[in-house]
Each structure stands twice: as structure tokens, then as C-alpha cells.
Design a protein around this motif. Structure first.
Motif, short mmCIF file in Angstrom:
data_model
loop_
_atom_site.label_atom_id
_atom_site.label_comp_id
_atom_site.label_asym_id
_atom_site.label_seq_id
_atom_site.Cartn_x
_atom_site.Cartn_y
_atom_site.Cartn_z
N CYS A 62 4.25 -22.29 -3.36
CA CYS A 62 4.38 -20.98 -2.71
C CYS A 62 3.44 -19.97 -3.36
N ASP A 63 3.37 -19.99 -4.70
CA ASP A 63 2.47 -19.07 -5.40
C ASP A 63 1.01 -19.35 -5.03
N SER A 64 0.64 -20.63 -4.93
CA SER A 64 -0.74 -20.97 -4.57
C SER A 64 -1.06 -20.56 -3.14
N MET A 65 -0.10 -20.70 -2.24
CA MET A 65 -0.34 -20.30 -0.85
C MET A 65 -0.52 -18.79 -0.74
N VAL A 66 0.24 -18.03 -1.52
CA VAL A 66 0.08 -16.57 -1.51
C VAL A 66 -1.31 -16.19 -2.02
N LYS A 67 -1.75 -16.82 -3.11
CA LYS A 67 -3.07 -16.52 -3.65
C LYS A 67 -4.18 -16.91 -2.66
N GLU A 68 -3.96 -18.01 -1.94
CA GLU A 68 -4.93 -18.44 -0.95
C GLU A 68 -5.03 -17.46 0.21
N MET A 69 -3.90 -16.92 0.63
CA MET A 69 -3.89 -16.00 1.77
C MET A 69 -4.50 -14.65 1.43
N VAL A 70 -4.32 -14.18 0.20
CA VAL A 70 -4.87 -12.86 -0.18
C VAL A 70 -6.33 -12.98 -0.63
N LEU A 71 -6.85 -14.22 -0.73
CA LEU A 71 -8.23 -14.40 -1.14
C LEU A 71 -9.17 -13.84 -0.07
N LYS A 72 -10.20 -13.11 -0.47
CA LYS A 72 -11.13 -12.50 0.47
C LYS A 72 -12.03 -13.56 1.09
N LYS A 73 -12.13 -13.52 2.43
CA LYS A 73 -12.98 -14.46 3.16
C LYS A 73 -14.21 -13.70 3.67
N ASN A 74 -15.37 -14.10 3.17
CA ASN A 74 -16.60 -13.39 3.52
C ASN A 74 -17.25 -13.91 4.79
N SER A 75 -16.84 -15.06 5.27
CA SER A 75 -17.48 -15.64 6.45
C SER A 75 -16.46 -16.50 7.19
N ARG A 114 -16.83 -19.61 7.76
CA ARG A 114 -16.71 -20.86 7.00
C ARG A 114 -15.61 -20.74 5.95
N ASP A 115 -15.60 -19.63 5.23
CA ASP A 115 -14.57 -19.42 4.22
C ASP A 115 -13.18 -19.37 4.85
N ALA A 116 -13.07 -18.73 6.01
CA ALA A 116 -11.77 -18.63 6.67
C ALA A 116 -11.26 -20.00 7.10
N ILE A 117 -12.16 -20.85 7.65
CA ILE A 117 -11.74 -22.19 8.07
C ILE A 117 -11.36 -23.04 6.87
N ASN A 118 -12.16 -22.98 5.81
CA ASN A 118 -11.83 -23.76 4.60
C ASN A 118 -10.52 -23.30 3.99
N SER A 119 -10.28 -21.98 4.03
CA SER A 119 -9.04 -21.46 3.48
C SER A 119 -7.83 -21.96 4.26
N GLU A 120 -7.95 -22.00 5.59
CA GLU A 120 -6.83 -22.50 6.40
C GLU A 120 -6.57 -23.98 6.14
N HIS A 121 -7.62 -24.75 5.91
CA HIS A 121 -7.42 -26.17 5.62
C HIS A 121 -6.77 -26.36 4.24
N ARG A 122 -7.14 -25.53 3.27
CA ARG A 122 -6.46 -25.62 1.98
C ARG A 122 -5.00 -25.21 2.11
N LEU A 123 -4.74 -24.19 2.93
CA LEU A 123 -3.35 -23.80 3.17
C LEU A 123 -2.57 -24.93 3.84
N LYS A 124 -3.22 -25.65 4.74
CA LYS A 124 -2.55 -26.76 5.41
C LYS A 124 -2.16 -27.84 4.41
N ILE A 125 -3.06 -28.13 3.46
CA ILE A 125 -2.75 -29.13 2.44
C ILE A 125 -1.56 -28.70 1.59
N LEU A 126 -1.57 -27.42 1.17
CA LEU A 126 -0.45 -26.91 0.36
C LEU A 126 0.85 -26.91 1.15
N LEU A 127 0.77 -26.54 2.43
CA LEU A 127 1.97 -26.51 3.26
C LEU A 127 2.55 -27.91 3.46
N ASP A 128 1.68 -28.90 3.65
CA ASP A 128 2.16 -30.28 3.80
C ASP A 128 2.84 -30.76 2.51
N GLN A 129 2.26 -30.42 1.36
CA GLN A 129 2.89 -30.79 0.09
C GLN A 129 4.25 -30.11 -0.06
#
Length: 500
Positions: A19-32, A34-49
Motif C-alpha cells: 500500500c505504501d509503495s502504491m501511494v508513492k507510485e501514484m504521487v510520483l510526477k509523470k513527465n510524459s 511513457r512515464d504514465a503508462i510505465n507507472s500504471e503497469h508498476r501499479l498493476k504489479i503491486l496491486l496483483d501482489q
């Protein structure tokens, strides 16, 4: 071996750190993007875990085998100290047998994850695969679907840009052309759109969206209002046939002059087979003249027509359901579709040298780890030009793009600039809105954007056409015996009264 309580504690810790990692991932600044898509995929991995840990924890708390209950009883009874020393002995024995085995704390694993997020590797920068045409989720790559579409029988051969514009005009394709090959095309298109949506929006619940689509489709299908599959009001000749008096015919050749459709209707009314050529149908129908008992060999199989119609209806419903899913996917990917059309137009507007320069610039930016899809500085929200940069403000005002036009017929859609506003009257959105109102999209309704105005103009045009229609009673002229010219109605009245 871990105890039940230790496993529960570990799963609780893992869920909290996830949960802490997902919060940090969501508040992370996305400059492009590409960053937004990669961030959502990392969130998906954390959510599945997180979901896996929750399911394991639920199974442990349910305690179907009573192992947890026995363990709690063993550490809370009179032999609690004995149990403690037994477990301490097992821990020492384990470390004595495996002296070099080190267990990495969970905190260190998540610290490594946070470091990778702040300083991503090449693998973290490319969490999902895209083709070169897709530009890492910015555009659609529908070239294969376009090739499949133009190879369908009876479909107009269009270029790629036109195909992107009419992609969701499935309701304009006649029903008789929606065959097996058309169904394969829809399945191919759906497969790509579904896969593409999951790549750019991995957290999107596609299954729930498709359930909503199926529910809406079922209501529209039963009411006969689904676009392209509206119920047609067929007459009695199409459904059960109409009897034909054979006493006026002396040979089957005379029957053949009625045509295929009329003979089929008469055969259906008698329950006879209605297939074959014109001569075969005429001979079959004429053979029943004056007979009360019909030849069983000429009778159609019972319920064969109903079964055939039901099968055809099921096939049509399957194809219509695929179309409903395509409509929803294209609606969800409307931004990418618009960006794709603009990108293809920009590429076609460039010369060969400019294309080569742009390719070299793109490769150089990739080698320097500079993403070319960074959001340009655009405080006035100006449209982008062929080079991907905002157009000059004077050009923006010259084309009137600062003026917005609203069209109620298009569902209160807003158009920027007079050029786009005038062009939209011939586009699919306005044509579909006029079709829903039951009004033909002709030149009479140019610049009409309000539903009330369009309906009132249509009523006025219908009255005007009715007045212009030729009325024989008023306009047909007759001449009496004295040479007086009167209209048909007056002539008939004088004739009935015997005054002519």
C-alpha cells in the motif's frame, strides 16, 4: 517451516508495504505519456501482489484445517514454555544445518523497488512492448485491420486516413454484406483494440465495461433500435405469404409472368416448397390447381423455415454484439484515434527528406534517453502543427480556432473554428444525429444545429412538398360538350347530376 501466525504476520506486513509503495507510485510526477503508462503497469504489479497476499491471508484466517486453532491452543495452554523451547531448538537446528543461508528482510526488497522507481533502468522504462507505429501508446496501429477491411467483399476500398475516420461507421454497411469474413474482421479489430487498451491502461476493468455494453446492447436489440440493425416492418407477403386464385390461369407459363416473389408468397401460403427457378415454382404452384389433397413431396419440411430464421437471427445477433463492443472500445480510445489521424496526416505532408530528418531526430532522442513525447510548453492550449509543436497564435486567430461552435444534434459536441464547424455537417456524427431524428441530412438543413429548429424545418418541408405534389382532382382538366374547361372534381359532379 513458518508457523501459521508468522505467515499471517508476514502477509500483513507485505500488504502494508505494498500500500505504501502504491501511494508513492501514484504521487510520483509523470513527465510524459511513457512515464504514465510505465507507472500504471508498476501499479498493476503491486496491486496483483496485494490481491495475492490478501487471498492467502483470507485462507489462513478461515482455517479450514484447524491448524491455526491448534497452534494458538499450544502456545496459550499450560505447556507454553515447553512449546517455546521446542521452537527455539528447531530454529537453532535449522541455522546449524544451513549456516550460510541469509534471509533478506522484506524492508530491503521494497527499498530496492523505491530506488528503481527513482532511477529507473532500461527495463523499467519499457514495461510493455509497442510497435514503432504506436509510439509507445500515443497512436493506433491499424494497418493490418485496414488491409483486412479493404479485402471484404462489397466494401468500398478506402485509404488509411479515410479508414480511421469511418472506423466506427459499421451501421452504414448493409446487412447482406455482414457475413463470416466480416465477423472475422470484427474479431480481429476487437482483439487489437482490447490488447491495446490493456497496454496503455492496465488498471482499466475491461470485463466490467463489456458487461455494461452487453446489457445496453440487449435492451437496444430487443427494442430494435441498435444502429444498423433496426427492425424492418415487413408486410404479410414476407411473413406468411398470400394466397393466389389459380382459376384465372390456364397454364404455368401465365403464372411465371407474376415473378419470383409473388410465386414464393403463394407457395408459402399453401405450405409448399418455395425454392427453385421461376419455371419450377410456377409448375409446382400450377400442379395444385383444383386439388384439395396436395402431394406430400411438394410440402415443405415443418419448422425448417423457423429453424433457419432462428439460426440467421442468432448469427446476426452475434455480429451486432461484436459491433457494440467495437463502438465502446473506439469511444474509449477516441483521443488516440484523433492523434493517429493527425500523425498520419503530418507524415503524409512531409517530404522524403523531412521524414528522414525526423527519423534521425527520433533515433537520436532515443539514444540520449530523451523521450520525444514530452508535453510542449503550451499555456494557451493551441493546436499542434505538423512538427508536434503549437502553431503560432496569429495563425490560431486567423483560422478562427478561438471561436467555439456547439451542435445540439451532435449531442452538444463543440467544434473549434468555422472550418471544422462547416465540415462537420457532412461527417458521421451529425449524419447519425439526423438519422436518429428521422430527418434526411440534405442541403436544406445546412447550419441548423438545434433539434427544435431541424424538426420544425422538416415539418415545413413536408408541407411544402405536399403542396407541390400534383393533385389530379384539382389540376386535371376536362372539357364538356360546350367546350367549357373544368377540373376533374367539377366534371364528375356535373356528370353525376346529368348536366353535361
Amino acid at each position: 517451516m513458518e508457523t501459521i501466525l508468522e505467515q499471517q504476520r508476514r502477509y500483513h506486513e507485505e500488504r502494508e508495504r505494498l500500500c505504501d509503495s502504491m501511494v508513492k507510485e501514484m504521487v510520483l510526477k509523470k513527465n510524459s505519456s511513457r512515464d504514465a503508462i510505465n507507472s500504471e503497469h508498476r501499479l498493476k504489479i503491486l496491486l496483483d501482489q496485494h490481491m495475492d497476499s490478501t487471498n492467502h491471508l483470507k485462507e489462513l484466517y478461515e482455517d479450514k484445517d484447524d491448524f491455526r486453532k491448534e497452534e494458538i491452543a499450544s502456545i496459550s495452554g499450560h505447556n507454553d514454555f515447553t512449546e517455546f523451547y521446542n521452537r527455539l531448538k528447531s530454529v537453532k537446528d535449522f541455522h546449524r544445518q544451513h549456516p550460510n543461508q541469509v534471509s533478506v528482510p522484506m524492508s530491503i526488497e521494497f527499498d530496492e523497488w523505491n530506488k528503481l522507481r527513482e532511477n529507473p533502468t532500461e527495463e523499467m522504462n519499457n514495461m510493455v512492448e509497442f510497435t514503432d507505429e504506436e509510439g509507445y501508446g500515443k497512436y493506433l496501429d491499424l494497418h493490418e485491420c485496414h488491409e483486412k477491411y479493404i479485402n471484404l467483399k462489397g466494401v468500398e476500398k478506402v485509404d488509411y486516413i479515410t479508414y480511421l475516420s469511418i472506423l466506427d461507421h459499421l451501421f452504414d454497411i448493409p446487412r447482406d454484406r455482414k457475413n463470416t469474413e466480416y465477423k472475422k474482421y470484427l474479431e480481429m479489430l476487437l482483439d487489437y483494440l482490447h490488447n491495446y487498451l490493456l497496454r496503455i491502461k492496465p488498471l482499466f476493468d475491461v470485463d466490467q465495461e463489456m458487461e455494461s455494453v452487453q446489457k445496453d446492447f440487449q435492451q437496444q436489440w430487443e427494442s430494435g433500435t441498435f444502429p444498423g440493425w433496426q427492425k424492418e416492418s415487413g408486410g404479410a407477403l414476407m411473413n406468411v405469404g398470400a394466397h393466389l386464385d389459380l382459376s384465372a390461369f390456364s397454364s404455368w407459363e401465365e403464372l411465371a409472368s407474376l415473378g419470383l416473389d409473388r410465386l414464393k408468397s403463394a407457395l408459402l401460403a399453401l405450405g409448399l416448397k418455395c425454392g427453385g427457378t421461376l419455371e419450377e415454382r410456377a409448375e409446382r404452384l400450377f400442379s395444385t390447381k383444383g386439388k384439395s389433397d396436395l402431394d406430400p413431396n411438394l410440402m415443405s419440411k415443418p419448422n425448417s423455415g423457423k429453424l433457419k430464421r432462428s439460426k440467421n437471427l442468432n448469427k446476426q445477433k452475434e455480429i451486432a454484439m461484436l459491433e457494440a463492443q467495437v463502438y465502446r472500445f473506439i469511444e474509449l480510445l477516441s483521443e488516440q484515434r484523433t492523434a493517429t489521424k493527425e500523425n498520419v496526416q503530418r507524415k503524409q505532408a512531409r517530404s522524403e527528406g523531412e521524414r528522414g530528418d525526423s527519423d534521425n531526430e527520433a533515433s537520436a532522442s532515443e539514444s540520449d534517453d530523451e523521450d520525444d513525447d514530452d508535453i510542449p510548453y503550451n499555456p494557451k492550449n493551441l493546436p499542434l502543427g505538423w512538427d508536434g509543436k503549437p502553431i503560432p497564435y496569429w495563425l490560431y486567430k486567423l483560422h478562427g480556432l478561438n471561436i467555439s461552435y456547439n451542435c445540439e444534434i451532435c449531442g452538444n459536441f463543440t467544434y473549434k473554428g468555422p472550418k471544422a464547424f462547416q465540415r462537420h455537417f457532412a461527417e458521421w456524427r451529425h449524419a447519425h444525429g439526423m438519422r436518429c431524428l428521422g430527418i434526411p441530412n440534405t442541403a436544406h438543413f445546412a447550419n441548423v444545429t438545434q433539434i427544435e429548429d431541424a424538426l420544425s424545418l422538416w415539418e415545413k418541408l413536408k408541407l411544402q412538398k405536399q403542396e407541390e405534389r400534383w393533385q389530379p382532382e384539382q389540376e386535371e382538366e376536362f372539357e364538356d360538350s360546350l367546350g367549357n374547361v373544368v377540373n376533374k372534381k367539377t366534371y364528375e359532379d356535373l356528370k353525376r347530376q346529368g348536366l353535361l
